[in-house]
Design a protein around this motif. Structure first.
Motif, PDB file in Angstrom:
ATOM      1  N   VAL B 301       0.835  -1.195   0.000  1.00  0.00           N
ATOM      2  CA  VAL B 301       0.000   0.000   0.000  1.00  0.00           C
ATOM      3  C   VAL B 301       0.875   1.253   0.000  1.00  0.00           C
ATOM      4  N   LEU B 302       1.806   1.294   0.917  1.00  0.00           N
ATOM      5  CA  LEU B 302       2.604   2.516   1.004  1.00  0.00           C
ATOM      6  C   LEU B 302       3.453   2.706  -0.244  1.00  0.00           C
ATOM      7  N   PHE B 305       1.197   3.749  -3.268  1.00  0.00           N
ATOM      8  CA  PHE B 305       0.491   5.021  -3.188  1.00  0.00           C
ATOM      9  C   PHE B 305       1.453   6.198  -3.146  1.00  0.00           C
ATOM     10  N   VAL B 306       2.535   6.024  -2.412  1.00  0.00           N
ATOM     11  CA  VAL B 306       3.462   7.143  -2.323  1.00  0.00           C
ATOM     12  C   VAL B 306       4.165   7.367  -3.651  1.00  0.00           C
ATOM     13  N   ILE B 308       2.888   7.402  -6.384  1.00  0.00           N
ATOM     14  CA  ILE B 308       2.046   8.281  -7.207  1.00  0.00           C
ATOM     15  C   ILE B 308       2.462   9.735  -7.061  1.00  0.00           C
ATOM     16  N   MET B 309       2.837  10.101  -5.857  1.00  0.00           N
ATOM     17  CA  MET B 309       3.061  11.518  -5.602  1.00  0.00           C
ATOM     18  C   MET B 309       4.449  11.984  -6.015  1.00  0.00           C
ATOM     19  N   TYR B 319      10.304   4.138  -4.886  1.00  0.00           N
ATOM     20  CA  TYR B 319       9.070   3.679  -4.240  1.00  0.00           C
ATOM     21  C   TYR B 319       8.493   2.480  -4.961  1.00  0.00           C
ATOM     22  N   VAL B 440      -3.233   0.334  -8.992  1.00  0.00           N
ATOM     23  CA  VAL B 440      -2.764   1.642  -8.553  1.00  0.00           C
ATOM     24  C   VAL B 440      -1.436   1.963  -9.237  1.00  0.00           C
ATOM     25  N   PHE B 443      -1.152   3.708 -12.461  1.00  0.00           N
ATOM     26  CA  PHE B 443      -1.305   5.161 -12.437  1.00  0.00           C
ATOM     27  C   PHE B 443       0.033   5.851 -12.649  1.00  0.00           C
TER      28      PHE B 443
END
Lengths: 778, 502
Positions: B301-302, B305-306, B308-309, B319, B440, B443
């Motif tokens: 998850v981390l 998702f991270v 992405i930023m 990441y 995810v 993305f």
């Protein structure tokens, strides 16, 4: 001669080669070359059909199954017990169809060379025609439902391509580009309406496969003549095979009934003979009668599509948008009879399905009546003939419903001749009027005629008998044959259907017989009336337009087929002279066609000739012709362009004419109750539900925004704020607690180290959880 | 008590690839002294040659050619089986491609130090040994052999602060986590009285049935070993170093490290944790399975998702690398269910092999983009790459697809096997989260493709030299071929078992 039977595969190779040549070299060959190849291929198939006929006669009409060289195993999945070979069936029924298709087809090919002269897509047209021939011959020669279906779909495709052949322009309004839509819409309509029928046919095939485990009509080792009552031995031997096969599939219950050693139709007869068979269909257990009822109803649905019966006949009149040879070949003589062929082929099933037979009869007579009625009020010459075709197909379907399979095929054959003739003659008329129109234009008078001029509209004709005598006389012969006037072909075949309905009604006492007899007589009267109205409006009186006044007779490639078809329309009836008919019976033999067909159509039987009925039918036809002759007298129709139809002028008949002219609002009804609601529903599903709700709302608002929100939440507040800051906070608190430890150059390493520490604690706690629980005794 | 083993008992041939590599590297270290600064290309070629020889032997072993006996070697310190062989192939492949990627980069950056290649190869040896250890001490030594060269390599762009900083961070945190590993090993020794992995598991069977305080020690020991190895592979929450180090280290080092450190870490993890499954089971499930599951979930998850930023390519890939550790942890967790051990190990190795080609390839593209001063690797710098350098854009797109796990690429095959192992092991939640986080990941991976193909721009790229081109070619071909013909990978992994050697 006997060995020639194996040459049946030539039937599909020859058109294939023809179309390939025209496809790849058509542009280079020129019109003459293309025509030669296409017509040559067509005539060769006709010769092959004739040879097959001879071969069959040599073999005492015994049906033969021919494996195609190199392509025998078509679909074969041994593990699933699926084995569908590519086999041709040469028997009297298929040879009859071959002769009709290739014979009439060849003449129409020849005619098309003249008719399509100068068209920019001349080679493509003949590629399509040969392709049609290819598929139609697959349809009639196949020995299983799947091959038949390949042909069935193939001719549907060709029909679509040829109806929309002038997809980019109208035949008659070359300046108006929007009119081309009419053609392509007609093509689409034909295709879509047929899809409904094909759906039924597919269901029928699935059910047949489920029930019998095979799609073959008959297996090679079977003898079609076997009638169980008389000869039981072969039945037992076949059953023995079946039992052996059953052991093989012992534990596969679904396959238990699928011995696969026996064809569909023989199996049907055997099971009806034995009685009491049950078939498991999904969760239901149906007795065999019900299954056959369903199969036949599904086949009927397929046939109503392809053979243009109520409720699916609406595509055929629109299909007249295609070039006239196409209307003659596909939409009158051959393709539309595929449904009849299929039902005749399946006579073993239809014979036993009482209820279906009743439905078939009802559909047949209502189609014959409705289409005949609509034909009364049309102005377009091809539309009249189209509705007439639908009406005549209704006659044939009625015959099937009455169990008169031979009569149905007989009418199919004669109809192929005279309806092809009528279409080709009408094409000749249209051609002539069009040329007359051009002629007038080139000479500059009548300039204000620039706008819409419809050379198919009978109001623009009149007096063509003098201008086009050959066309006129052949048309009259075709018209008389269609109306059923002695001694033309239509008389014999229509009379046989009427006689059969009389027998079914008055001797067997079945309701469908009475109904059929009454309605068909009425429809026959319609036939005589609209035929003669057509002839009167087109050929008699004085020309009503300059175009009609300048129409030339057509070229030889068009008139020769007319003459040959006129001969056929006159003589085809003698194929099947009824029992005990004076003179002609002894001259041409009695029931020739029926006897011939009986070799392959088990339930075919000869009709009984009824002299009074024949007289009555002829009287009705002649009476209708006489009435039409009077009503549409030259004096009455001279001002038809301004004042409308004579029936329209009479207040008593005006409303009836209006109803007929509006085609009983049949299309409008479909649009109102089926098409529009369907469009509304799909618009709702497509735009409102899928696009607005699902795509716009759900995807954008819920998934995308939610996703972004979640990732922002995790990244920014969670990772940076909570985790990073959390550790920073811990670090600070430790700092504070430790009394201002020395500041290290990068605080981050400590953060990470703390994170590792935190993780280590987490890991140890999680991994020790069970032990701790044990310790605490929780 | 001490016997001097005779050579035949050592079964030394089984370790031939490592021995060859060690020999070659040692010779290289000396030879480099005599190679003048302006001819360091020779050093690189020699290193490449050494790796190639070793790789050929390793391939032969992996393909079933008998070179030395399968089984224990070097007095039970070393173990040679299909697992070892495949790990060797993976580690050596990444070294091979890593050298190809490195040469031009350092040439461009005017760093002319031949030790680079020796260090890189020592690190490779460490990874290989981690997969071949049968003894916890060996694992620790191998881990240090893997790590210490990496600390040094990270600092290879010395005058640049970022490089130095990353090396220091890596070193400090690495040392810190090594402490956990050593502590864990100590606890295990305390509980069982042996360093031998098989011995520990055998003893563990008795302990689990026995006294609870000894259980405490044993299990806590395992927990700390997990922490130590988890740091090495960059699992959350031990991941903190990874983005900074990946960003700060010279890009070829990052490329090499991202794969090799993971290979070694996971190899050791599978050896330590999964090998004992046939013996120690509680309701058919290993006691550490929940722990690994939690870590895997956090990591997935981390990491995803991270990522992405991120707006920096190297950081994003860092990441992403964390996220991929998560997928590999799924495989490890699956190994915790009885009977799935071999399958889990196979799937992890397939994943690693696929990941090797793809990830080094992706970093090779970064090398081709990066300027000498570490700039030019923002995501925005990729805009319009398809116009200025279509080939580079195409291979980058391929790598991104593979990292996402799109069918037809190696990444898909790896994910497929890992998820299949998880489902077979009844870890449906993990598999589901894995699949969802893969979505995810699309993305941020596809954003790279979008930038390259659909945005206007004229990015600068470095002139491509033959060796970099070879590296790109090999990685792209590997990604594509393994994706379309996974047969190659599955064939290699087929014989992999992680069972005890008796």
């Amino acid at each position: 001669m006997e060995n020639f039977v194996t040459g049946v595969s030539l039937l599909i190779f020859i058109p294939l080669i023809g179309l390939l040549i025209n496809l790849f070299f058509g542009k280079r060959l020129g019109e003459r070359g293309v025509g030669l190849v296409a017509v040559g291929a067509s005539f060769l198939t006709f010769i092959v059909s004739l040879l097959l006929w001879a071969a069959l006669a040599d073999m005492n009409y015994e049906a033969t199954i021919v494996n195609m060289p190199i392509f025998t195993d078509w679909i074969s999945i041994p593990s699933a017990g699926v084995d569908i070979p590519w086999q041709f069936r040469v028997d009297t029924l298929s040879v009859t169809m071959m002769l009709v298709v290739t014979g009439v087809g060849s003449l129409i090919h020849l005619y098309a060379v003249g008719y399509m002269h100068g068209d920019e897509r001349f080679p493509r047209f003949f590629v399509y025609l040969n392709l049609f021939l290819f598929f139609m011959l697959i349809l009639v020669t196949g020995n299983n439902f799947l091959m038949m279906f390949v042909g069935w779909e193939g001719v549907g495709l060709c029909s679509f391509l040829l109806i929309g052949f002038w997809f980019d322009r109208s035949q008659h309004h070359e300046t108006d580009s929007t009119v081309g839509w009419y053609n392509s819409n007609a093509a689409r309509k034909a295709f879509i309406v047929n899809r409904i029928g094909d759906f039924g046919l597919l269901l029928a095939m699935f059910l047949i496969w489920w029930t019998f485990g095979t799609l073959d009509y008959y297996k090679p080792q079977e003898d079609v003549h076997v009638h169980f009552e008389e000869e039981e031995a072969p039945v037992f031997s076949i059953e023995g095979l079946e039992e052996g096969a059953e052991e093989e599939y012992e534990d596969v219950t679904a396959l238990s009934s699928r011995a696969g050693q026996i064809g569909v139709f023989t199996q049907t007869e055997i099971w009806f003979e034995e009685g009491g068979h049950e078939i498991e269909v999904g969760p239901w257990t149906l007795d065999f009668e019900t299954v056959i009822l369903l199969i036949t109803l599904f086949i009927l649905l397929g046939a109503t599509g392809k053979s243009a019966q109520i409720p699916l006949f609406v595509w055929l009149p629109d299909a007249m948008a295609g070039p006239t040879p196409v209307s003659a070949l596909i939409h009158a003589a051959t393709m539309v009879t595929a449904g009849l062929y299929l039902m005749t082929r399946s006579n073993s099933m239809f014979h036993h399905a009482e209820f279906t037979s009743f439905i078939v009869t009802m559909i047949g007579i209502s189609t014959a009546f409705v289409a005949g009625f609509i034909a009364l009020g049309q102005w377009d010459i091809k539309k009249v003939l189209a509705y007439s075709t639908v009406s005549q197909l209704g006659f044939m379907v009625t015959a099937i419903g009455l169990g008169a399979y031979a009569a149905a095929i007989f009418h199919l054959v004669t109809h192929a001749f005279f309806k092809a003739l009528l279409f080709l003659a009408s094409g000749s008329v249209i051609h002539g009027v069009e040329h007359g129109h051009h002629h007038v234009h080139e000479h500059g008078h009548d300039v204000h005629h620039e706008e819409a001029f419809d050379p198919q509209d009978m109001r623009n004709m009149g007096g063509l008998a003098a201008r086009m005598p050959l066309t006129y006389w052949t048309f009259v012969i075709g018209g008389l044959a269609l109306a059923g006037v002695f001694p033309f072909a239509g008389f014999w075949s229509k009379d046989e259907i009427l006689a059969d309905s009389f027998v079914v009604g008055f001797e067997d006492g079945l309701v469908k017989g009475y109904l059929a007899l009454a309605v068909l007589l009425l429809a026959a009267a319609f036939t005589g009336f609209y035929t003669w109205r057509l002839i009167r409006l087109t050929f008699h009186g004085a020309p009503r337009t300059e175009a009609a006044g300048h129409a030339p007779e057509s070229v030889w490639t068009m008139t020769v087929p007319l003459l040959l078809l006129a001969i056929g329309s006159t003589l085809a009836g003698f194929l099947n002279i009824p029992d005990g008919f004076p003179l002609l019976g002894s001259l041409f033999g009695e029931h020739e066609l029926t006897l011939w067909l009986e070799e392959s159509v088990i339930h075919a039987h000869a009709g009984e000739f009824n002299f009074l009925l024949a007289l009555l039918a002829t009287g009705v036809a002649l009476g209708a012709i006489a009435v039409a002759h009077n009503i549409y007298s030259p004096a009455n129709v001279d001002d038809v362009r301004e004042a409308g139809d004579p029936l329209e002028r009479d207040t008593q008949t005006a409303s009836i004419f209006a109803l007929s002219n509006a085609k009983l609002y049949w299309d409008e009804t479909y649009y109102q109750y089926i098409v529009f609601p369907f469009q509304r529903a799909s618009r709702f599903l497509g735009i409102t539900l899928d696009w607005n709700l699902w795509h716009d709302f759900f995807h954008n608002n819920i998934i995308r925004d939610g996703f972004q929100g979640a990732s922002e939440l995790i990244s920014y507040p969670l990772d940076r704020q909570v985790i990073d800051r959390g550790f920073l906070g811990i670090a600070r608190s430790i700092q504070a607690a430790a009394g201002r430890l020395r500041t290290v150059q990068t605080g981050y390493v400590r953060t990470y180290a703390l994170s590792v520490l935190f993780g280590a604690v987490l890991v140890v706690v999680v991994i020790l959880l069970p032990v701790i629980r044990d310790l605490l005794g929780v | 008590m001490f016997e001097v083993p005779v050579f035949d008992d050592l079964n030394a041939w089984a370790a031939l690839p490592i021995i060859l590599l060690a020999l070659g590297t040692s010779i290289l270290l000396v030879a480099d002294l005599f190679i003048p600064e302006d001819r360091k290309r020779l050093t690189a070629s020699l290193a490449l040659g050494g790796v190639t020889v070793s790789l050929v032997v390793a391939m032969l072993q992996a393909l079933g050619v008998e070179i030395g006996e399968q089984g224990a070697a070097f007095a039970d310190m070393f173990i040679a089986d299909q697992f070892t062989y495949v790990v060797n192939v993976i580690a050596l492949s990444s070294a091979f491609i890593g050298i190809l990627v490195s040469y031009d980069y350092f040439e461009r950056a005017e760093v002319k130090r031949g030790e680079y290649y020796s260090l890189l190869l020592f690190s490779t040896m460490g990874a290989m040994l981690m997969g071949a250890s049968r003894n916890l001490v060996m694992i620790f030594v191998a881990l240090e052999l893997l790590s210490i060269p990496l600390y040094l390599l990270s600092a290879f762009r010395k005058p640049i602060a970022a490089s130095e900083e990353s090396a220091l961070k890596y070193f400090l945190l690495g040392a810190f986590s090594s402490g956990f590993l050593v502590y864990g090993i100590t606890l295990l020794y305390g509980a069982t009285g042996t360093f031998d992995i098989d011995g520990i598991w055998t003893a563990a069977v008795e302990i689990i049935d026995g006294e609870i305080s000894r259980q405490f020690t044993l299990i806590a020991g395992f927990g700390l070993v997990i922490v130590g190895l988890g740091f090495k592979v960059g699992a959350v929450p031990f991941h903190g170093w990874q983005p900074d180090v990946y960003q700060g280290a010279p890009t070829p080092v990052t490329a090499f490290m991202s794969v090799t450190a993971k290979t070694g870490g996971f190899a050791a993890m599978l050896r330590v944790l999964v090998a004992g499954i046939p013996v120690v089971v509680a309701e058919d499930i290993a006691m550490w399975q929940d722990t690994i599951q939690v870590i895997a979930l956090l990591t997935l998850v981390l990491g995803n998702f991270v990522a992405i930023m991120q707006d920096e390519l190297k950081r994003m890939l860092a990441y992403s690398s964390i996220a991929h550790a998560g997928y590999l942890l799924i495989a490890v967790a699956a190994g915790g269910t009885e009977g799935i051990g071999d399958q889990a190990a196979q799937s992890a190795l397939i994943y690693l092999l696929a990941y090797t080609f793809t990830n080094i390839g992706a970093f090779a593209v970064v090398v081709a983009m990066e300027h000498v001063d570490y700039s030019g690797t923002k995501l925005n710098d990729l805009k319009g790459l398809s116009n200025t350098n279509p080939m580079l854009a195409a291979v980058m797109a391929l790598f991104m697809f593979s990292l996402t796990g799109i069918p037809g690429t190696a990444g898909f095959v790896g994910k497929w096997f890992v998820f299949k192992a998880a489902i077979d092991a009844d870890l449906v939640l993990l598999a589901v989260v894995g699949v969802l986080t893969s979505v995810v990941s699309a993305f941020y991976y596809l954003r790279v493709v979008v930038n390259m193909y659909m945005e206007p721009g004229t990015p600068e790229t470095q002139p491509e030299t033959p060796s970099l081109r070879w590296a790109l070619g090999i990685t792209a071909a590997g990604t594509l071929i393994l994706g379309i013909l996974p047969y190659f990978m599955t064939e290699l992994a087929e014989g992999v078992t992680v069972a005890l050697i008796r």
